[in-house]
Design an enzyme around this catalytic site. Sequence first.
Site, PDB file in Angstrom:
ATOM      1  N   ARG A   1      10.729  13.306  -7.706  1.00  0.00           N
ATOM      2  CA  ARG A   1       9.742  13.044  -6.652  1.00  0.00           C
ATOM      3  C   ARG A   1       9.726  11.585  -6.229  1.00  0.00           C
ATOM      4  O   ARG A   1       9.422  11.271  -5.072  1.00  0.00           O
ATOM      5  CB  ARG A   1       8.346  13.461  -7.120  1.00  0.00           C
ATOM      6  CG  ARG A   1       8.191  14.965  -7.101  1.00  0.00           C
ATOM      7  CD  ARG A   1       6.845  15.372  -7.618  1.00  0.00           C
ATOM      8  NE  ARG A   1       6.576  16.772  -7.320  1.00  0.00           N
ATOM      9  CZ  ARG A   1       5.509  17.425  -7.746  1.00  0.00           C
ATOM     10  NH1 ARG A   1       4.617  16.799  -8.495  1.00  0.00           N
ATOM     11  NH2 ARG A   1       5.335  18.686  -7.434  1.00  0.00           N
TER      12      ARG A   1
ATOM     13  N   LYS B   1       2.941  36.291 -12.009  1.00  0.00           N
ATOM     14  CA  LYS B   1       1.824  37.115 -11.527  1.00  0.00           C
ATOM     15  C   LYS B   1       1.951  37.497 -10.066  1.00  0.00           C
ATOM     16  O   LYS B   1       2.190  36.654  -9.216  1.00  0.00           O
ATOM     17  CB  LYS B   1       0.515  36.370 -11.730  1.00  0.00           C
ATOM     18  CG  LYS B   1       0.135  36.259 -13.178  1.00  0.00           C
ATOM     19  CD  LYS B   1      -1.243  35.681 -13.300  1.00  0.00           C
ATOM     20  CE  LYS B   1      -1.731  35.796 -14.735  1.00  0.00           C
ATOM     21  NZ  LYS B   1      -2.988  35.077 -14.920  1.00  0.00           N
TER      22      LYS B   1
ATOM     23  N   GLY C   1       7.229  25.512  -8.207  1.00  0.00           N
ATOM     24  CA  GLY C   1       7.476  24.518  -9.247  1.00  0.00           C
ATOM     25  C   GLY C   1       8.493  24.973 -10.275  1.00  0.00           C
ATOM     26  O   GLY C   1       9.437  24.248 -10.599  1.00  0.00           O
TER      27      GLY C   1
ATOM     28  N   GLY D   1       2.726  24.194  -5.086  1.00  0.00           N
ATOM     29  CA  GLY D   1       1.505  24.759  -4.515  1.00  0.00           C
ATOM     30  C   GLY D   1       1.454  24.616  -3.003  1.00  0.00           C
ATOM     31  O   GLY D   1       1.059  25.528  -2.279  1.00  0.00           O
TER      32      GLY D   1
END
Length: 399
Positions: free
Chosen positions: A40, A203, A356, A379
């Site tokens: 990053r 999920k 991620g 996100g």
Amino acid sequence: MAKKTIHDLPAESIRGKRALVRVDFNVPLDEHGHVSDDTRIRAALPSIESLLDAGACVVLLSHLGRPKGKPEPKYSLQPVARRLGELLPKRSISFVETTDTDEALKATYDLKPGQVLLLENTRFLGGEEKNDERLARALAQLGDFFVNDAFGAAHRAHASTEGIARHLKPAVAGFLMEKELNYLHGALEHPERPFVAILGGSKISGKIDVIEALLPKVDGLLIGGAMACTFYKAMDLETGKSLVEPDRIDMARSLLERGGPRITLPHDATVAPSIAEGAAAKVVGREHIPAEMAMLDIGPRTSESYARAIASAKTILWNGPMGVFETPPFDKGTRAIADAMAAATGKGATTIVGGGDSAAAVEQAGLAPKMSHVSTGGGASLEFLEGKTLPGVAILDDK
Ligand code: ADP
Ligand code: MG
């Protein structure tokens, strides 16, 4: 949608000015407090260098981790300042321990063109996550114009991402932000077809909005990860000890009805009694998951057929690993997707990795340079794909 970028600023608005740049330096630190993955930081260098080359001095703002609105030494950006210094050896990099004080303000006025100042973690400030108006105004004093290059934080309306841009103009996108938005927007709005999306992860609940948003846009949706098991349940298949979300089974059934042949579920599964018992792993058809075992990866037949689908697509978007990729042998399916995408890039397809853990898997495999784009914001990319407005982007100046 189109936002102004650094390129839209006239030279005289940059030269000799203090460029206040919100970056996403939320990087992992090892047990010695050293930056263990500087992806990053490197991703923000094009904006920083371009501003310095154009004669600005650069004031950097970032968060790191989740301190609760007050200083916590383990979340200090000091190690990031050190790493940034190594990455920009010819530049002067300084660091101040406070962010919204007179001391910080004075430090910004002491900067000379070509110099960089990194301010301490914005989440050490009580008003940051509340998007406090007073804090946003104080932060806005720290520069003469604002650049938001923190795509990974753009889905949060915080003082240093959204509030600040209300009080400091021009407010433009940095090059990383621009690249992220261009790739994701391009895939959603004018993909070269066939357009295939691969979705996995643990999920289904976290990805339901993405599936809904992508379904009308894609030519094919390939499902992997534990979320496949909730779909299996909706198909009345035995799922053994696999991770299933019982309250999402009806939703999965409805998606299957609406998606029809566009949704593909894994044909076979790598199963084991538990993650720890990888040695006992075996491959079974999806109708034969044993009651005492869990699906922990897609099987080899699925890997092959997904790789074929990827090879024949022109735009491929991937979010979420195919299995428990952190623990071999359950990394094989994820690796197969990464390999297939890398090969597709080589043949001219546009390949985008968002999420991620999927990004981490691609980095680990050393395949990140072989993708068209690996998103730095898990996100944020998810919310963008869901069709949500990113507040940190919306507030920037329109073209
Ligand atoms: P991303 O961060 O790429 O969006 P997620 O956070 O949704 O991905 O999911 C990643 C996690 O899903 C990983 O920790 C991985 O171990 C887990 N996972 C994937 N497949 C399975 C499975 N079959 N059973 C249990 N966990 C799984
Ligand atoms: Mg994740």
